[in-house]
Write a protein that holds these residues in place. Structure first.
Motif, PDB file in Angstrom:
ATOM      1  N   ALA A  97       3.026  24.145 -20.312  1.00 48.78           N
ATOM      2  CA  ALA A  97       1.674  23.452 -20.221  1.00 48.78           C
ATOM      3  C   ALA A  97       1.284  23.991 -21.514  1.00 48.78           C
ATOM      4  N   GLY A  98       1.877  24.453 -22.495  1.00 46.57           N
ATOM      5  CA  GLY A  98       1.621  24.942 -23.828  1.00 46.57           C
ATOM      6  C   GLY A  98       0.736  26.185 -24.018  1.00 46.57           C
ATOM      7  N   ASP A  99       0.702  26.879 -22.635  1.00 49.75           N
ATOM      8  CA  ASP A  99       0.088  28.064 -22.818  1.00 49.75           C
ATOM      9  C   ASP A  99       0.886  29.434 -23.449  1.00 49.75           C
ATOM     10  N   LEU A 100       2.313  28.889 -23.428  1.00 51.00           N
ATOM     11  CA  LEU A 100       3.143  30.103 -23.970  1.00 51.00           C
ATOM     12  C   LEU A 100       3.843  29.388 -25.056  1.00 51.00           C
ATOM     13  N   ASP A 101       4.424  30.315 -25.952  1.00 52.22           N
ATOM     14  CA  ASP A 101       5.280  29.553 -27.142  1.00 52.22           C
ATOM     15  C   ASP A 101       6.838  30.227 -26.735  1.00 52.22           C
ATOM     16  N   ALA A 102       6.948  30.997 -25.942  1.00 56.96           N
ATOM     17  CA  ALA A 102       8.201  31.439 -25.712  1.00 56.96           C
ATOM     18  C   ALA A 102       8.236  31.956 -24.176  1.00 56.96           C
ATOM     19  N   VAL A 103       9.304  31.971 -23.470  1.00 58.97           N
ATOM     20  CA  VAL A 103       9.465  32.776 -22.229  1.00 58.97           C
ATOM     21  C   VAL A 103      10.790  33.474 -22.402  1.00 58.97           C
ATOM     22  N   LEU A 104      10.410  35.043 -22.065  1.00 52.68           N
ATOM     23  CA  LEU A 104      11.779  35.958 -21.988  1.00 52.68           C
ATOM     24  C   LEU A 104      12.099  36.035 -20.575  1.00 52.68           C
ATOM     25  N   VAL A 105      13.231  35.300 -20.533  1.00 50.34           N
ATOM     26  CA  VAL A 105      13.805  35.121 -18.883  1.00 50.34           C
ATOM     27  C   VAL A 105      14.355  36.571 -18.358  1.00 50.34           C
ATOM     28  N   SER A 106      15.172  37.278 -19.424  1.00 51.49           N
ATOM     29  CA  SER A 106      15.541  38.417 -18.900  1.00 51.49           C
ATOM     30  C   SER A 106      15.759  39.156 -20.505  1.00 51.49           C
ATOM     31  N   PRO A 107      16.058  40.399 -20.855  1.00 48.99           N
ATOM     32  CA  PRO A 107      16.218  40.855 -21.968  1.00 48.99           C
ATOM     33  C   PRO A 107      17.141  40.086 -22.799  1.00 48.99           C
ATOM     34  N   ASP A 108      18.172  39.601 -22.357  1.00 48.26           N
ATOM     35  CA  ASP A 108      19.178  38.604 -23.272  1.00 48.26           C
ATOM     36  C   ASP A 108      19.070  37.191 -23.027  1.00 48.26           C
TER      37      ASP A 108
END
Lengths: 400, 295
Positions: A97-108
């Motif tokens: 939706a463009g509300d985030l620039d990145a998603v950290l799914v897990s630390p790696d």
């Protein structure tokens, strides 16, 4: 009638005649608009140029490195916006939706929409590195402190081959901008109002009204009255513009005014008045030696030399070297002082004593210029044909 | 009284003024005549200190003219000068105030003179929109607008139509009647003859004739005989001692004779020649005086 009454009458006529012209009204309007526009620009423009901090969504499994991520961002001087999500899907939906620039799914595991942001990549890498340090230290059997000591970069001693000289102190960007702006405005004002004087004197000469005037007035009365009248008009325009600027700043409120701005404005106005007095008498003297308006620009060319020297010095050199010897010379020399001293002051240079000396020198020079200018004016104003400055000066005792 | 005393001024090779001396008395209209380049404009400018004199002095009421004194003089320079974009009334008011009138008085004077000169409908026009003649009227109003003690008018009538000339002439005469000293130059000699009380003729920077018009006419060493009719064409002039033919037009002959000549004898000589329709024996006109003086 005292000798100053006619001076006032001449000045008053000048003011009334020009107040009625479209040119004066339009230029006043333009100056006010410029001030208001300037405030608006300072208020609005930065948001176009400043990048928004990257927004990173943390999936539940990534929440453990939140603190490390924040530390890494602080260490690199970057700003980030973090938000936690209850599921990877919810975070991905926010990314789409463009509300985030990145998603950290897990630390790696880092997810971007179309393009990877290297800053975010680096920050996450560093955060993961920091977050796993205790774990990895334990694995090789050393303490956390030992691990930290191991990875700490060695201290590198930094030195400069050519360190800046005294007087080249680093100048704040805001002050630099004020110095440059002041210089630009001063040059515009000096040439703009100088042209008024120049053209006004040539008009009086070419329409021959000057002979009727000089049958009643001494040449110096006409000269001083004209210059004062235009000075009053200039001050009125500048005052309107500064008022608009101050009102604009008060309305907007949240613009940070550089610390030196108030002094800069006061100094700028003082030097403007001194500069106008100095140059307008010169413009008037030169105007009296020519007959037709089209000769005006070539005749006034000699005045452009000190004006341009002061302008370039005040705009380019002085903001970076406010106390260099060349800056001192330019700001003390009366013909460049009005353009360079305000720039020095805005750049944090120029002691109070230097400012006082420069002002005193300029005031004395104004006196000399009034004397010599009156004499040239007197010697040239009733002569037809091109008159040399020197010949006009020599003939200056002709009249009155 | 204005006195110009021994004015000398050299411009390069040209002696513009060469001992120019004359006076203008209060209440008198003085016609200032001379060929082109004789020094009229230079003399008039020197009254206002508009040029440095090599020697000589301009005096008003016996004392050298100063800036304070010239403020009470009105001047209409040869090269007219007004602010083109300034309104007519404002212009006259401005000059009146430069000459020391307060604001109300300047306004009243401007309105008075503009009405007197027939410009009451144009008071709010800018000068550049006026015709040449009307601009000249404004110029005169400017020089009149402060009850001057002395009016110096350089060619006030040049380029004007006869009606404007009559109005201006009347206005200037009234100023002299009020007590102002008036010095005006012109090349229109008939006009000057009608208007002036005194005459000053200048040539090569020096005065060649000056005085009351009637006196200088009477003092002339010549008289003029004008004859019309068949007799005019005869050779009678050769039989009058010292006679010189000045002009011959159709059946009219104008002859200059010594002032001592007896008119009765001249008339006898002419009648012996044939029929006489007109006969005049008179002192010189201003035009004759001018030609005598500068030739």
């Amino acid at each position: 009638m005292g000798p100053l009454k006619p001076v006032w009458l001449v000045a008053r006529r000048e003011v009334i005649a020009r107040l009625r012209t479209k040119a004066y009204r339009l230029s006043t309007l333009a100056l006010v608009a410029l001030a208001v526009g300037g405030v608006a620009a300072v208020r609005v423009l930065p948001s176009f140029f400043e990048d928004e901090p990257p927004r990173i969504g943390l999936a539940p499994t990534a929440a453990v490195i939140r603190e490390s991520l924040q530390q890494a961002a602080t260490a690199f001087g970057e700003e980030i916006v973090l938000s936690e999500f209850t599921s990877v899907q919810a975070a991905q939906a926010a990314l789409a939706a463009g509300d985030l620039d990145a998603v950290l799914v897990s630390p790696d595991s880092l997810l971007f929409q179309e393009e990877a942001d290297p800053t975010v990549q680096a920050l996450v890498g560093q955060a993961a590195y920091l977050a796993t340090l205790p774990e990895r230290a334990a694995a090789v059997g050393i303490t956390l402190e030992e691990a930290r000591a191991l990875i700490a970069p060695p201290t590198v001693e930094t030195s400069l081959v050519s360190p800046p000289e005294a007087g080249d102190e680093a100048v704040d960007d805001g002050d630099r901008a004020i110095a440059a702006l002041t210089t630009i405005l001063l040059l515009m004002a000096l040439t703009f109002y100088g042209q008024w004087v120049l053209i006004g004197v040539i008009e009086e000469k070419s329409t021959r009204v000057v002979e009727v005037l000089l049958a009643t007035l001494a040449p110096w009365q006409l000269l001083v009255g004209k210059v004062l009248g235009i000075l009053l008009l200039a001050v009125a325009q500048i005052a309107a513009s500064v008022t608009a600027l101050v009102v604009g700043l008060l309305v907007v409120q949240d613009i940070e005014i550089p610390a030196l701005a108030a002094t800069s404005v006061a100094m700028g106005v003082t030097w403007l008045v001194l500069g106008l007095l100095l140059y307008n008498f010169l413009y008037a003297a030169i105007g009296s030696t020519v007959n037709r308006p089209d000769e005006a620009s070539s005749a006034s060319f000699p005045l452009m030399v000190p004006l341009m020297a002061g302008y370039l010095g005040g705009l380019i050199f002085i903001p970076d070297h406010p106390d260099a010897p060349a800056s001192r010379v330019l700001s003390l020399f009366p013909f460049t002082a009005p353009l360079t001293m305000p720039s020095r002051i805005a750049s944090g240079g120029g002691s109070a004593i230097e400012v006082a000396i420069a002002m005193a020198l300029t005031v004395v020079t104004i006196g000399l210029v009034i004397w010599a200018g009156s004499r040239i004016y007197t010697g040239a104003i009733l002569r037809t044909g091109k008159v040399g400055l020197l010949a006009a000066f020599r003939g200056g005792r002709e009249v009155g | 009284m204005l006195e110009l005393d021994g004015l000398r001024r050299q411009f390069g090779e040209v002696r513009a003024l060469d001992g120019c001396t004359f006076r203008v008395e209060p209440g008198r209209m003085v016609g200032f005549l001379g060929p082109n380049g004789s020094g009229k404009t230079t003399a008039m400018r020197s009254i206002f200190g508009l040029l440095r004199l090599d020697s000589g002095e301009v005096r008003w009421q016996g004392a050298p003219v100063t800036a304070e004194v010239t403020r009470r003089f009105g001047y209409m320079p040869e090269s007219r000068g007004l602010y083109p974009k300034m309104k007519v009334r404002d212009q006259v008011e401005y000059f009146a105030s430069l000459h020391g009138a307060n604001r109300a008085d300047a306004r009243a004077q401007a309105d008075h003179w503009l009405q007197r000169l027939g410009l009451e409908d144009r008071v709010d026009s800018t000068v550049e929109t006026l015709s040449h003649g009307n601009q000249q009227r404004v110029q005169l109003a400017v020089s009149l607008a402060f009850r001057s003690d002395l009016l110096v008018l350089d060619e006030p009538f040049s380029g004007l139509d006869p009606i404007a000339v009559a109005t201006m002439g009347e206005v200037i005469r009234d100023e002299a009647a009020r007590g102002a000293a008036v010095l005006f130059s012109s090349h229109q000699l008939d006009l000057v003859e009608d208007l002036c009380d005194d005459v000053v003729i200048i040539d090569h920077g020096r005065v060649v004739l000056a005085g009351r018009l009637d006196e200088v006419r009477a003092a002339s060493p010549f008289r003029y005989v004008e004859v019309s009719g068949p007799a005019a064409l005869g050779s009678w002039a050769t039989r009058v001692a010292g006679a010189e033919v000045m002009r011959r037009r159709n059946t009219t002959l104008r002859v200059r004779v010594p002032a001592t000549t007896d008119p009765a004898v001249v008339l006898e000589t002419v009648r012996a020649e044939g029929g006489v329709e007109g006969f005049r024996f008179e002192p010189p006109t201003l035009s004759d005086l001018f030609m005598e003086a500068v030739r």
